[in-house]
Scaffold this active site. Sequence first.
Site, PDB file in Angstrom:
ATOM      1  N   CYS A  76      12.029   2.369   7.755  1.00 42.71           N
ATOM      2  CA  CYS A  76      11.376   2.114   6.474  1.00 42.71           C
ATOM      3  C   CYS A  76      12.386   1.686   5.414  1.00 42.71           C
ATOM      4  CB  CYS A  76      10.572   3.317   6.014  1.00 42.71           C
ATOM      5  SG  CYS A  76      11.510   4.832   5.911  1.00 42.71           S
ATOM      6  N   HIS A 105      11.569   8.942   2.770  1.00 40.10           N
ATOM      7  CA  HIS A 105      10.773   7.801   3.195  1.00 40.10           C
ATOM      8  C   HIS A 105      10.889   6.722   2.121  1.00 40.10           C
ATOM      9  CE1 HIS A 105       7.756   5.530   5.224  1.00 40.10           C
ATOM     10  NE2 HIS A 105       6.888   5.616   4.231  1.00 40.10           N
TER      11      HIS A 105
END
Length: 864
Positions: free
Chosen positions: A240, A781
């Site tokens: 990510c 994230h």
Amino acid sequence: GPPGLETQWREIDNLNQQQLRAGDSWYLLDKRWYDQWKEYVHAGDQNSSSYPGKIDNTELYEDLESYHLKERLSENEDFVLVPAEAWHKLLSWYDMMDDQPPLERKVVDLPSTVKVEVYPVEIYLCLSSNMESTVSACFSRADKIHAIHQKIRQHLNVSETAESRLWMRSTDTSSERLRNLNMTVLDACLSSGMTVIMEIRNADGTWPTSRPQIMRNSADEDSYRGPPGVCGLTNLGNTCFMNSALQCLSNTPPLTEYFLRNSYLEELNFTNPLGMKGEIAEAYADVIKQMWSGRHYSVVPRVFKTKVGHFASQFLGYQQHDSQELLSFLLDGLHEDLNRVKKKEYIELRDADGRPDQEVAEEAWRNHLRRNDSVIVDTFHGLFKSTLVCPECNKVSVTFDPFCYLSVPLPVSKERVMEVFYVSLDPTAKPTQMAVADVFNHRFYRIYQADESLSCILDRDDIFLLLVSGCVDQEGEEVVMAIYMRERSHYRDYGSGSNSYSTSLFGHPLLISVPRAQCTREDLYQLLLKRLASTEEGQSASGSTDTNSQDATDGDQSAGVEPSGKEEEDEDEDEEEEEEAASCAQANKRLPGRRRYTERQKKALFTIQAVNSNGTTERGMGEADGGFSFSSQPYIAIDWDPDMKKKYYNENEAEKYIKHQSMDVPHQQITVQLQECIELFTTVETLEEENPWYCPTCKKHQLATKKLDLWSLPEVLIIHLKRFSYTKYSREKLDTIVEFPLRDLDFSGFLLKKTVNSTEPPCRYDLISVSNHYGGLRDGHYTSYARNKDNGQWYYFDDSKVTYAREEQITSAAYLLFYQRQDKIRQPSVPPPVPSSSQPENHVSSQTHDGMDGASSCVSMETD
Ligand SMILES: *[C@@H]1O[C@H](CO)[C@@H](O)[C@H](O)[C@H]1NC(C)=O
Ligand SMILES: *[C@@H]1O[C@H](CO)[C@@H](O)[C@H](O)[C@H]1NC(C)=O
Ligand SMILES: *[C@@H]1O[C@H](CO)[C@@H](O)[C@H](O)[C@H]1NC(C)=O
Ligand SMILES: *[C@@H]1O[C@H](CO)[C@@H](O)[C@H](O)[C@H]1NC(C)=O
Ligand SMILES: *[C@@H]1O[C@H](CO)[C@@H](O)[C@H](O)[C@H]1NC(C)=O
Ligand SMILES: *[C@@H]1O[C@H](CO)[C@@H](O)[C@H](O)[C@H]1NC(C)=O
Ligand SMILES: [Zn+2]
């Protein structure tokens, strides 16, 4: 036995200098253990308390059943790597804890790097006839596909003669044929979590996947038409960080248009030694073209990822990385792959020497363009002025340096919230002496000295503030002892009369201060009994009910723990430690919870052992009782028999703690303005010891003062908020909320260069994209917000998922900010979409893209 400490160090240190050679084995070793060992051998004292004990890799395993390695461990922080020879030496000297398997890893030879492959690629294997039943297996990136083929045959019982072919599938819809079995796992772009499917030819000569039911199921993908650029990027396993940076770049209009109109083809340089053979630029162009084709919900950037890994091995694995690091690498790579400068002349840098800024700045920029001239320079490079002043001779040095992005610090105090365990001895007692300790795994990992800086204890494990207890207020020298709790598991009869037994640590360790004169075993026993009783007070120890009625405190002097003389010989426990303390009537009288330990006790509740800082007993440590002096030995273990412990020590109760109110208050969020960060960037600072400046006048290194000023800004300004701080002692993330404007970020107040006339570009910027980081250092994230250049709509990109975003949402977690200068911003060429509901743009597809609805629907195998 092991050789002397100096020899140990020399031998291991020598071996550790070994070069990495493909095929060699290296071993992972817990960094804590290794550091402890280093401390031990450097202490030069065989008897020192820093003895590391058995090699213990517990912290590296996910659990103690599968002994799987934890994810995302980093070298030199969680573990060190030692070559096989060093490992075998250490193992023979120290032995290994329990049944831990050694963590052996192979050195692999990959393009542009030779490295120890700490995380091999874990792949699922299955047959096309039964895709529900998979087995997983690990492969090296240097392994050939052939090895996978063999593994499937072995594991899934496929006969040698069966004719077969292989397919690989990641989490997205498409499967690709693995035609070349001679290719490496790395070159095939296989990564952890992917599946390799074997298909076996039918008896009638056909291939099963030519049958309609597992034919391609991506009709919707074929006919999909969506807004160009509104396209997800599949997560290839912790990627990510890359997806987030790519989305920001993809939504940088001048760069994307440059690629879409194929300008890059004329400027690609395949031979620039500083570049990446044009491969990064080509792989990037492919991703961008797919994303802007309007024909995909989501794109799989696998080739791009692999190319990045080829050139920057730090991105090779599938560990989490920093999106800014990747962005920085990518901007460099694209720049050199697309650098228009053919011949890079050597340019001598001239000092300003009092010349006007304007002149020096223009010269610096001209020089920069003589070596660096690319779409990246055109778009992202700016110039800042740096002024250094020598504190001794006041020499002023002015230089102008190009930059690709601004890394701005966050103006936060060094204070941070830290959870501290305060272990009180007695709620009414006044603290007399306290100690701060780092407690890890029931041991004192470190006991801090009063003069140590608080920064050393940041980012440690549980921090305990301990009241150091003393028994008698007596004049004289006191010894502070660390007390560990141990439970005996079983006795080992070595037949030699040796009193070894196996123990395991539990509970919180304690610190206790004892007058040197009272360091006998008996005194200590009483002291500890008292200490434990006060901890236990108020708890209802099981087995105590039938003694409650008796009041043991009044004069029953012999009711305490039986002195050794009266103790019955116990065949099982003929250990010297069992010859326990004589009762101490005085101490007993003051023992509040005493009765719990007394009446029915015919033998000691626990025994006392001298141990090392690890809580293990070493040879020669607790033998002859008579000559033994605890006063020279600061670590003591209280050893409990399991049944005694169960009866008299309530572990849950003892480890309970009361949360201070301050812990309930939600973590105070600090909010700062982006402008404050930029101001801080331009604030005068004094250089640090590690990074001094060489003063040409004084002819030596000086801790000069340094001031940075912005001189000229690029069309697209990237601002990197320094949320991650890496210091000698800690790595931490600052969660500070940075407020930033979406429009009209005005730099006129920050720019040194004054606007001369109206043809100069303005210095107001609008936000075009943001890379967000959520969560902590390692488990974070990344996502991004970006404004589509064609329709002006904001979107939220979370790997393969793309949803509409409202401007109010774009806050708090920002890590990288992309601003475009207002004069360059073009009005949307198509009307903004009309969101029918809050329905995400590619929502329909994202479900199937995540591969959650059954294996067969995700397979789109083509026939051969
Ligand atoms: C270590 O301890 C043993 C036994 O207690 C003693 O004989 C020896 O001299 C000590 N060695 C050192 C270096 O202190
Ligand atoms: C393996 O396959 C052979 C024939 O293909 C079969 O006879 C045998 O039972 C299979 N073994 C297992 C364990 O499935
Ligand atoms: C496979 O690769 C090796 C070395 O990379 C080469 O020597 C060999 O000829 C190749 N085999 C085939 C069938 O391509
Ligand atoms: C590529 O870069 C190198 C070094 O900068 C240069 O010598 C060469 O001429 C360039 N090639 C092309 C095709 O531009
Ligand atoms: C400019 O080019 C030089 C030499 O080619 C290189 O060392 C330098 O890093 C480049 N500067 C930037 C900002 O890319
Ligand atoms: C204004 O500035 C630009 C760029 O600095 C320069 O090219 C131009 O000649 C200037 N015009 C006037 C009228 O000074
Ligand atoms: Zn000087």
